[in-house]
Design a protein around this motif. Structure first.
Motif, PDB file in Angstrom:
ATOM      1  N   ARG A 149       1.084  -1.222  -0.128  1.00 32.73           N
ATOM      2  CA  ARG A 149       0.007  -0.075   0.115  1.00 32.73           C
ATOM      3  C   ARG A 149       0.651   1.186  -0.052  1.00 32.73           C
ATOM      4  O   ARG A 149       0.381   2.213  -0.619  1.00 32.73           O
ATOM      5  CB  ARG A 149      -1.000   0.011   1.392  1.00 32.73           C
ATOM      6  N   LYS A 150       2.027   1.103   0.518  1.00 35.86           N
ATOM      7  CA  LYS A 150       2.748   2.429   0.606  1.00 35.86           C
ATOM      8  C   LYS A 150       3.499   2.636  -0.739  1.00 35.86           C
ATOM      9  O   LYS A 150       3.801   3.580  -1.044  1.00 35.86           O
ATOM     10  CB  LYS A 150       3.884   2.267   1.556  1.00 35.86           C
ATOM     11  N   LEU A 151       3.681   1.520  -1.553  1.00 33.42           N
ATOM     12  CA  LEU A 151       4.067   1.680  -2.881  1.00 33.42           C
ATOM     13  C   LEU A 151       3.148   2.549  -3.698  1.00 33.42           C
ATOM     14  O   LEU A 151       3.430   3.312  -4.535  1.00 33.42           O
ATOM     15  CB  LEU A 151       4.585   0.231  -3.447  1.00 33.42           C
ATOM     16  N   ARG A 201       1.585   1.332  -9.716  1.00 35.43           N
ATOM     17  CA  ARG A 201       0.490   0.719 -10.012  1.00 35.43           C
ATOM     18  C   ARG A 201       0.857  -0.950  -9.574  1.00 35.43           C
ATOM     19  O   ARG A 201       2.103  -1.272 -10.053  1.00 35.43           O
ATOM     20  CB  ARG A 201      -0.004   0.776 -11.403  1.00 35.43           C
ATOM     21  N   ILE A 202      -0.188  -1.510  -8.852  1.00 40.64           N
ATOM     22  CA  ILE A 202       0.238  -2.601  -8.519  1.00 40.64           C
ATOM     23  C   ILE A 202      -0.729  -3.925  -9.128  1.00 40.64           C
ATOM     24  O   ILE A 202      -1.875  -3.612  -9.243  1.00 40.64           O
ATOM     25  CB  ILE A 202      -0.058  -2.957  -6.897  1.00 40.64           C
ATOM     26  N   TYR A 203       0.062  -5.012  -9.075  1.00 39.83           N
ATOM     27  CA  TYR A 203      -0.655  -6.356  -9.976  1.00 39.83           C
ATOM     28  C   TYR A 203      -0.375  -7.309  -9.126  1.00 39.83           C
ATOM     29  O   TYR A 203       0.618  -7.548  -8.753  1.00 39.83           O
ATOM     30  CB  TYR A 203      -0.056  -6.527 -11.426  1.00 39.83           C
ATOM     31  N   ILE A 204      -1.583  -8.024  -8.595  1.00 42.61           N
ATOM     32  CA  ILE A 204      -1.347  -9.168  -7.636  1.00 42.61           C
ATOM     33  C   ILE A 204      -1.859 -10.326  -8.526  1.00 42.61           C
ATOM     34  O   ILE A 204      -3.055 -10.459  -8.888  1.00 42.61           O
ATOM     35  CB  ILE A 204      -2.424  -8.746  -6.313  1.00 42.61           C
ATOM     36  N   HIS A 205      -1.193 -11.476  -8.530  1.00 42.25           N
ATOM     37  CA  HIS A 205      -1.367 -12.692  -8.901  1.00 42.25           C
ATOM     38  C   HIS A 205      -2.389 -13.421  -7.891  1.00 42.25           C
ATOM     39  O   HIS A 205      -2.125 -13.690  -6.928  1.00 42.25           O
ATOM     40  CB  HIS A 205      -0.366 -13.735  -9.475  1.00 42.25           C
TER      41      HIS A 205
END
Length: 278
Positions: A182-184, A190-194
């Motif tokens: 969340r800090k990033l 932009r965050i991508y989660i598998h």
């Protein structure tokens, strides 16, 4: 939150137009994160573009770690893709791809760092949580948060990535890391989660080739329809896909609530694992 689709084994599609794309999917991904032989050929790139335009989706291509010969082939493909004159997302599990984009000024490409480029100590699930039990010497010796950090939580690394025009990064499904991820997001990444899986280990030499192919023979992509369910007394259930070992993690909606905003996307990859999750 965006729901992403990942097309696997697309190298074997005789009629790429026959693929059925769910309405809720916002992006179609082509390629394979673990094996270059399963990525699209030059002839299939245009067909992939037409399919995404037909359904009005974003277009992405996935590339695994690359050797010197493969990265030269990818360099030619990136130039071809850049000529499409539309934004294309490149999931790069080899940092050399971002350097190619930068050196050739490929303006239409947006590089997302694949999860193989991201180091997270907690990736060694499910063994790591048991090692870090509350009565274990490790938990008394170091702050558990150290095991939840990624290499991107180091400010100089994050600054370096931004200077190389990295659009986003991929992570495994490790809920313990999400508060730090969340800090990033606050830094604009932009965050991508598998969804529901973790890459536990990766080798240069393909495990599947050693198991399936006869000694001395070249790869015939026999593994394309074969997956292996493994069991280890320490790590419990694991899954073998080519040269990658994966662990299945049950998906829980509440785990991703704090990531649920415009900078977060969920990747529904490796669907075949779902049949093993109880």
């Amino acid at each position: 939150m965006n729901q992403l689709a990942q097309c696997i084994d697309c190298y074997d599609l005789k009629d790429i137009e026959s693929i059925q794309i769910p309405q809720e999917t916002s992006e179609i991904r082509f390629g394979d994160e673990f094996c270059f032989k399963k990525c699209l050929s030059d002839e299939q790139l245009d067909a992939a573009k037409k399919l995404t335009q037909k359904y009005g989706k974003r277009l992405s291509f996935i590339y695994p770690r690359l050797n010197d010969y493969e990265i030269n082939l990818v360099k030619e493909q990136l130039c071809k893709i850049n000529a499409y004159d539309l934004p294309v997302y490149i999931i790069a599990n080899d940092f050399g791809i971002s350097q190619i984009k930068k050196s050739l000024s490929l303006k239409n490409l947006r590089v997302i760092l694949g999860r193989q480029t991201i180091s997270v100590p907690m990736r060694a699930r499910p063994a790591m949580p048991s090692v870090m039990g509350k009565d274990n010497i490790i938990s008394n010796f170091a702050d558990k948060k150290l095991f939840h950090l990624s290499n991107l939580n180091y400010k100089l690394t994050l600054k370096f990535l931004k200077s190389n025009d990295i659009y986003g990064v991929e992570f495994d499904y490790i809920p313990e890391t999400f508060p730090l991820i969340r800090k990033l997001q606050k830094e604009g990444m932009r965050i991508y989660i598998h969804k529901s899986n973790v890459m536990v280990a990766l080798t240069r030499n393909c495990h599947a080739k050693r198991i399936i192919c006869k000694e001395g023979t070249s790869c015939g992509l026999i593994c394309k329809n074969k997956k292996y369910h493994l069991y280890h007394e320490v790590t419990e259930e694991l899954f073998l896909d080519g040269n990658a070992i994966l662990a299945a993690i049950p998906f829980k909606e509440e785990d991703i609530q704090e990531l649920n905003n415009e900078n977060f996307s969920l990747i529904d990859s490796h669907n075949w694992i779902k049949e093993y999750i109880k």
